[in-house]
Scaffold this motif. Structure first.
Motif, PDB file in Angstrom:
ATOM      1  N   UNK B 122       0.815  -1.212   0.000  1.00  0.00           N
ATOM      2  CA  UNK B 122       0.000   0.000   0.000  1.00  0.00           C
ATOM      3  C   UNK B 122       0.851   1.265   0.000  1.00  0.00           C
ATOM      4  N   UNK B 123       2.176   1.074   0.000  1.00  0.00           N
ATOM      5  CA  UNK B 123       3.119   2.207   0.008  1.00  0.00           C
ATOM      6  C   UNK B 123       2.797   3.192   1.128  1.00  0.00           C
ATOM      7  N   UNK B 124       2.641   2.626   2.308  1.00  0.00           N
ATOM      8  CA  UNK B 124       2.306   3.524   3.413  1.00  0.00           C
ATOM      9  C   UNK B 124       3.189   3.278   4.618  1.00  0.00           C
ATOM     10  N   UNK B 125       2.973   4.054   5.660  1.00  0.00           N
ATOM     11  CA  UNK B 125       3.789   3.962   6.870  1.00  0.00           C
ATOM     12  C   UNK B 125       3.170   3.016   7.876  1.00  0.00           C
ATOM     13  N   UNK B 126       4.033   2.366   8.641  1.00  0.00           N
ATOM     14  CA  UNK B 126       3.570   1.394   9.625  1.00  0.00           C
ATOM     15  C   UNK B 126       4.320   1.638  10.927  1.00  0.00           C
ATOM     16  N   UNK B 127       3.576   1.825  11.992  1.00  0.00           N
ATOM     17  CA  UNK B 127       4.196   1.980  13.299  1.00  0.00           C
ATOM     18  C   UNK B 127       4.021   0.655  14.024  1.00  0.00           C
ATOM     19  N   UNK B 162       0.443   9.584   4.128  1.00  0.00           N
ATOM     20  CA  UNK B 162       0.104   8.310   3.494  1.00  0.00           C
ATOM     21  C   UNK B 162      -1.045   7.642   4.233  1.00  0.00           C
ATOM     22  N   UNK B 163      -1.895   6.940   3.501  1.00  0.00           N
ATOM     23  CA  UNK B 163      -3.042   6.248   4.085  1.00  0.00           C
ATOM     24  C   UNK B 163      -3.120   4.838   3.512  1.00  0.00           C
ATOM     25  N   UNK B 164      -3.597   3.869   4.302  1.00  0.00           N
ATOM     26  CA  UNK B 164      -4.000   4.044   5.688  1.00  0.00           C
ATOM     27  C   UNK B 164      -2.787   4.232   6.602  1.00  0.00           C
ATOM     28  N   UNK B 165      -2.971   4.915   7.709  1.00  0.00           N
ATOM     29  CA  UNK B 165      -1.921   4.965   8.710  1.00  0.00           C
ATOM     30  C   UNK B 165      -2.021   3.651   9.473  1.00  0.00           C
ATOM     31  N   UNK B 166      -0.969   2.843   9.387  1.00  0.00           N
ATOM     32  CA  UNK B 166      -1.030   1.491   9.944  1.00  0.00           C
ATOM     33  C   UNK B 166      -0.265   1.394  11.253  1.00  0.00           C
ATOM     34  N   UNK B 167      -0.766   0.570  12.143  1.00  0.00           N
ATOM     35  CA  UNK B 167      -0.057   0.324  13.405  1.00  0.00           C
ATOM     36  C   UNK B 167      -0.325  -1.104  13.854  1.00  0.00           C
TER      37      UNK B 167
END
Ligand SMILES: Cc1cc2nc3c(=O)[nH]c(=O)nc-3n(C[C@H](O)[C@H](O)[C@H](O)COP(=O)(O)OP(=O)(O)OC[C@H]3O[C@@H](n4cnc5c(N)ncnc54)[C@H](O)[C@@H]3O)c2cc1C
Ligand code: SF4
Ligand code: SF4
Lengths: 386, 335, 263
Positions: B122-127, B162-167
């Motif tokens: 998804x080319x997004x960020x993951x915490x 970026x979305x979704x913001x993943x954690x």
């Protein structure tokens, strides 16, 4: 653990390795079997390690020493008795070196070596905690002009029980007005590296350490552990004025010079265990006894085996990093011997001995027998309420 | 910047990935619904569960009862057991279509396996491995609280564009929400287009662990010479906490317990979240085997015992009455 | 069976207990910290070397980090790895898992022939554990995370035993694959001093060697940003002594335990 039954023949290359590794040390052995007879493993195993056979196998170009080579505590008892002066433990260390090349070293030892590589100590403790033992003592870094460098060593620096030895030693040195310092990033002397047969890595360590000691201007160096002492005396290059001493030697000198004295009476009966690396390896039998004798009211009774004949505690030769099964620990025998003397305290002068003996005393349920270091007794006898 | 899959202003709603095993939701999925409920309410947004599997209607209802407003269910025989490809492909397709603003997953081995893969898809960020979640004031961005450097340092991390913001969140961080059978929500089944050829993993065997393996235990209750031959209370406490029994070498030597329980330098090195050390003095040869524990609790009658120097919580007392009281307390307040 | 081309991704990390937060600047102070190879990566290296012993092939190390990382890669070479590559460029700095996995994937492609990528399960500094799966996605290949044991199957696929909650599963995945290795599954062999002396130099590549758009690297390419940083706990244990009656102590104990585990 018994000897491996599969005995295979070494090829010529392997044989050359063995001869080169042991530098022909096995050659003079004429198979009299004295070593096997005196080896303490004979006291704890039904099928004892035949050290004579190991040496025979090395002579005959035969493989199959298997795990037996890792049992030796390098106590030196057999060497002291061998009529041909065969350096048995050196042969064992050489065979251990070959075992690494064949990737046959016991589990746990690589982890210990990595701990030395990354953390500078075999106890797998953070280097940032190396001076934790001296908390509140306000020690200063060694400076040229100090009487001595106190080399604490990894065990006394990190092991909770052994830290008390180092702290007691500091008290004693201070009471005698000795000026001393410690090395801020004190390195591991490499004893465990040598004992597990990692000669090449040891060479690297020793070279770096020796340079540091020399550059710091170290001359008299006093160790807590006889094992470190042995390293400095036999494995390190010497330089002008370099004088490695065990603390018992240094404290005995202080006694002689009148700088150290014991005022408080300790009306106890003690017995003394000679650490192999102090006694047989370096002939230091009298200094610790001299210190004990200087304590008013103290009675020393000797163990059935003492001085040159002293039984090993089981902690040398890298055995601190390997499990010795319950019932096979030399220290159990030693504790029983000590109980037999009627002594209230079992005194010794090596952190490994303390750890092994105290542990055996717990397992045997012999808490009446207190296991202490010479320094700990001596501090009690200082007599100024400390 | 690596271009996002969709823009923040297109994104809507808080989603929780509902990990399941045999149709039953994992505990951490329920915990995330509890926290998600609180977060969704704070911003007046919808809480959606994403449930993949086969035969998972009961799980969907369970999710509603635990606070979901809406559960998106994707069912297919190929989704019965977790595989990276199947789960990533199906989740990614749904997410790209529905464009959630936030996606929370449990940091279980499979949850992390999926999250790491999905975030890149998804080319997004993951915490990862959050210990806390909150909305940032003003921006409404998700703030994930994380620890690093062996737990020594904490940081809050956000994903701005970026979305979704993943954690991901570890099991046990948030409390289990109460189940409310009257809570209303919508279960929506979506069509799955998944081909066997997309899946590069074949599951050969699954094994549930039985027997002792103290090296993987997340809770260890260890006994030493102080238990005086009686490992009963230690064992009972370990069972209550879902943990394993450990021991000092002396306790093993004395034959009170097997060698596979020995902790320490010549025993096993363990990394539990919690270690309760009972009647063990704390010799270095023992302590090296628990030094990486998250929390060390020491119970010892000797106030001078060295174990207290390396414990977080210290109880100076006879271990037997303390364990008895603790066991009673845990039984009383069993959730 | 054809020999295995194995690439192990490793990271040089500061010793966790030596990193602190500067209370004034509220930034991470890692300047004084000693470094080491990330412990789980050591297990990955050992796994790779054991696979090479069993199936033949080669083991290359790949790391992204500052130039000072090179001597640490030498440690891996002294364990027996054949080659080592270091991706080092200011442009790589400040990367979160997305650009990190991207740069490593490009590095892997530049190394060329490979069947298997091994990583440690997570790094001790960031502790995300997300990079291995990320690499697999960039490379569009199969993955097995938290692996405890690996072997090749007769049909050429990889058999992996991996951890799942409450147990483990055995899976077969097609090669090429990316695998993350669980911490502590093996005992990393110690360095061979002969190899240490004869080890080849570390090949260093910068961003332009990888031929990638700088905007997808490092801080610039990271979707996440670190807001605040603070010290969680001192490296020393808390040493909280509980007082009160037995019941009070038990209640406090239960509270402390419940804060960390659910049961
Ligand atoms: C080479 C070597 C390797 C070793 N390897 C290991 C190892 O891997 N693992 C290991 O554990 N040890 C190992 N040891 C042994 C170690 O040095 C210690 O002897 C051992 O850990 C002590 O065990 P313990 O704490 O149970 O016993 P003790 O030290 O005797 O401690 C018992 C404790 O129980 C407390 N206590 C007694 N009664 C009660 C009560 N009713 N309530 C509360 N507290 C009570 C006492 O105050 C005491 O602190 C090794 C030793 C050597 C020499
Ligand atoms: S005592 Fe000496 S000569 Fe006799 S068998 Fe042993 S090593 Fe050989
Ligand atoms: S040195 Fe000691 S332990 Fe080793 S073989 Fe000789 S007597 Fe036995």
């Amino acid at each position: 653990m018994s000897e491996s039954a599969s005995v295979c023949v070494l090829d010529d290359v392997a044989w050359q390795e063995v001869t080169a590794a042991t530098m022909g040390a096995a050659a003079p052995c004429f198979q009299c079997g004295v070593c096997t007879a005196v080896c303490p493993w004979g006291l704890v195993q039904k099928e004892p390690v035949s050290i004579r056979r190991l040496i025979r196998m090395a002579q005959l170009r035969v493989d199959g020493w298997g795990e037996a080579i890792w049992l030796c505590t390098t106590c030196g008892l057999c060497e002291a008795r061998c009529p041909r002066g065969v350096p048995v433990s050196e042969i064992i260390l050489a065979l251990r070196r070959l075992a690494w090349e064949r990737r046959a070293a016991p589990k746990g030892l690589p982890t210990m070596l990595w701990a030395i590589h990354w953390d500078g100590n075999p106890w797998d403790q953070p280097p940032s905690q190396r001076q934790a033992w001296a908390k509140g003592l306000d020690l200063k870094p060694f400076a040229v002009g100090d009487d001595l460098l106190l080399y604490v060593g990894c065990t006394a620096a990190y092991d909770r029980r052994s830290q008390r030895i180092a702290r007691s030693l500091v008290t004693l040195l201070r009471s005698a007005g000795v000026s001393f310092g410690i090395l801020p990033d004190e390195p591991c002397c490499g004893e465990s590296v040598r004992m597990v047969g990692q000669e090449a890595y040891l060479a690297e360590l020793v070279e770096g350490n020796a340079r540091r000691f020399k550059e710091a201007g170290v001359r008299t160096l006093v160790t807590v552990s006889p094992h470190c002492l042995d390293m400095f005396r036999t494995q390190y290059p010497s330089w002008d004025g370099f004088r490695p001493l065990h603390y018992t030697e240094y404290l005995a000198e202080l006694l002689d010079g009148g700088r150290l004295s014991f005022a408080r009476e300790l009306p106890v009966t003690v017995t003394y265990h000679d650490p192999c690396y102090l006694g047989r390896r370096h002939g230091i039998y009298d200094p610790p006894r001299k210190l004990l004798a200087a304590i008013p009211g103290l009675t020393l009774v000797e163990l059935p085996s003492s001085r040159e004949d002293a039984l090993c505690c089981g902690g040398g030769g890298g055995r601190m990093w390997l499990e010795t099964h319950a019932g096979e620990r030399f220290a159990d025998l030693r504790v029983r011997e000590a109980q037999g003397t009627g002594a209230e305290w079992l005194v010794t002068s090596c952190p490994f001995c303390i750890l092994c003996l105290e542990d055996s005393a717990k397992v045997l349920g012999s808490e009446q027998l207190k296991v202490v270091d010479v320094t700990e007794l001596a501090v009690r006898a200082l007599g100024d309420g400390r | 910047m690596i271009p996002p899959a969709y823009a923040p202003d297109e994104a809507r709603g808080l989603w929780v990935f509902l990990e399941q095993e045999g149709g039953q939701l994992e505990g951490v999925a329920l915990e995330l619904l509890g926290k998600g409920r609180e977060l969704a309410r704070a911003r007046g947004i919808l809480l959606t569960g994403l449930l993949l599997g086969h035969g998972v209607e009961a799980g969907a209802r369970q999710a509603i009862a635990h606070g979901a407003d809406h559960v998106v269910v994707a069912e297919d025989p190929l989704l019965a057991a977790y595989t990276t490809d199947a789960y990533t492909n199906v989740s990614a397709r749904i997410i790209l279509e529905r464009k959630p603003e936030t996606l929370l997953l449990g940091a279980t081995p499979n949850g992390r396996d999926l999250a790491g893969r999905l975030a890149v898809r998804l080319r997004t960020g993951l915490t990862a491995d959050c210990t806390g979640l909150a909305w940032e004031e003003g921006t409404g961005l998700l703030l994930g609280e994380v620890t690093g450097f062996g737990g020594g340092v904490m940081a809050s991390i956000k994903c701005a564009r970026h979305r979704p913001q993943m954690a991901t969140v570890r099991p046990g961080i948030f409390p289990l929400p109460p189940s409310d059978p009257d809570h209303a929500g919508r279960i929506e089944s979506v069509a799955v287009s998944l081909e066997a050829g997309e899946i590069r993993t074949q599951i050969l065997e699954r094994v549930r662990h039985a027997g002792v393996d103290i090296t993987r235990a997340s809770v260890i209750v260890a006994g030493g010479r102080g238990v005086k031959g009686d490992f009963g209370p230690v064992t009972e406490l370990a069972r209550l906490l879902g943990g394993e029994v450990g021991a000092s070498r002396v306790a093993c030597d004395l034959g009170w317990i097997g060698r596979d329980h020995q902790i320490g330098q010549t025993g096993f090195v363990t990394r539990p979240k919690v270690a309760l050390v009972c009647g063990i003095s704390g010799a270095t040869q023992f302590s090296v085997g628990v030094k990486d524990a998250g929390l060390i609790v020491a119970i010892n009658s000797d106030p001078e015992a060295p174990i207290f120097e390396e414990a977080d919580v210290c109880v100076v007392d006879d271990l037997f009455p303390v364990l008895e009281a603790l066991i009673a307390e845990l039984k009383r307040r069993r959730p | 069976m054809k020999p295995l081309g194995i690439i192990v991704c490793v990271k040089v990390v500061p010793k966790p207990e030596e990193v602190s937060v500067n209370p004034e600047t509220r930034t991470l102070d890692r300047a004084k910290a000693r470094s080491e190879l990330n412990p789980p990566d050591m297990n990955a290296i050992e796994m790779a070397l054991a696979l090479r012993e069993r199936y033949g092939g080669s083991v290359s190390l790949l790391s992204m980090g500052p130039p000072f990382a090179a001597p640490y890669l030498q440690v891996g070479l002294a364990m027996g790895a054949d080659h080592a590559y270091l991706l080092s460029d200011r442009l790589f700095g400040g990367a979160d898992t997305l650009p990190t996995s991207f740069a490593l994937a490009r590095g892997i492609q530049k190394i060329g022939e490979w069947d298997l990528v091994l990583c440690g399960e997570e790094s001790s500094d960031g502790a995300t554990g997300q990079v291995p799966a990320g690499i697999a996605e960039w490379l569009d290949c199969s993955q097995a995370t938290y692996a405890m044991d690996l072997a090749l199957l007769p049909d050429g696929r990889l058999r992996a035993e991996r951890e799942i909650r409450g147990g483990h599963e055995v899976i077969a995945v097609s090669l090429p694959a990316v695998v993350s290795v669980k911490l502590g599954v093996n005992e990393p062999r110690f360095m061979d001093m002969e190899l240490r002396r004869t080890a080849p130099a570390v090949t260093v590549w910068n961003a332009s060697d990888l031929g990638v758009d700088p905007a997808s690297l490092g801080f610039e390419g990271s979707p996440t940003v670190v807001g605040a940083v603070w010290q969680a706990k001192s490296p020393e244990r808390r040493r909280e002594f509980l007082d009160g009656t037995l019941q009070e102590k038990a209640r406090l104990l239960a509270e402390r335990i419940r804060a960390l585990v659910s049961f």
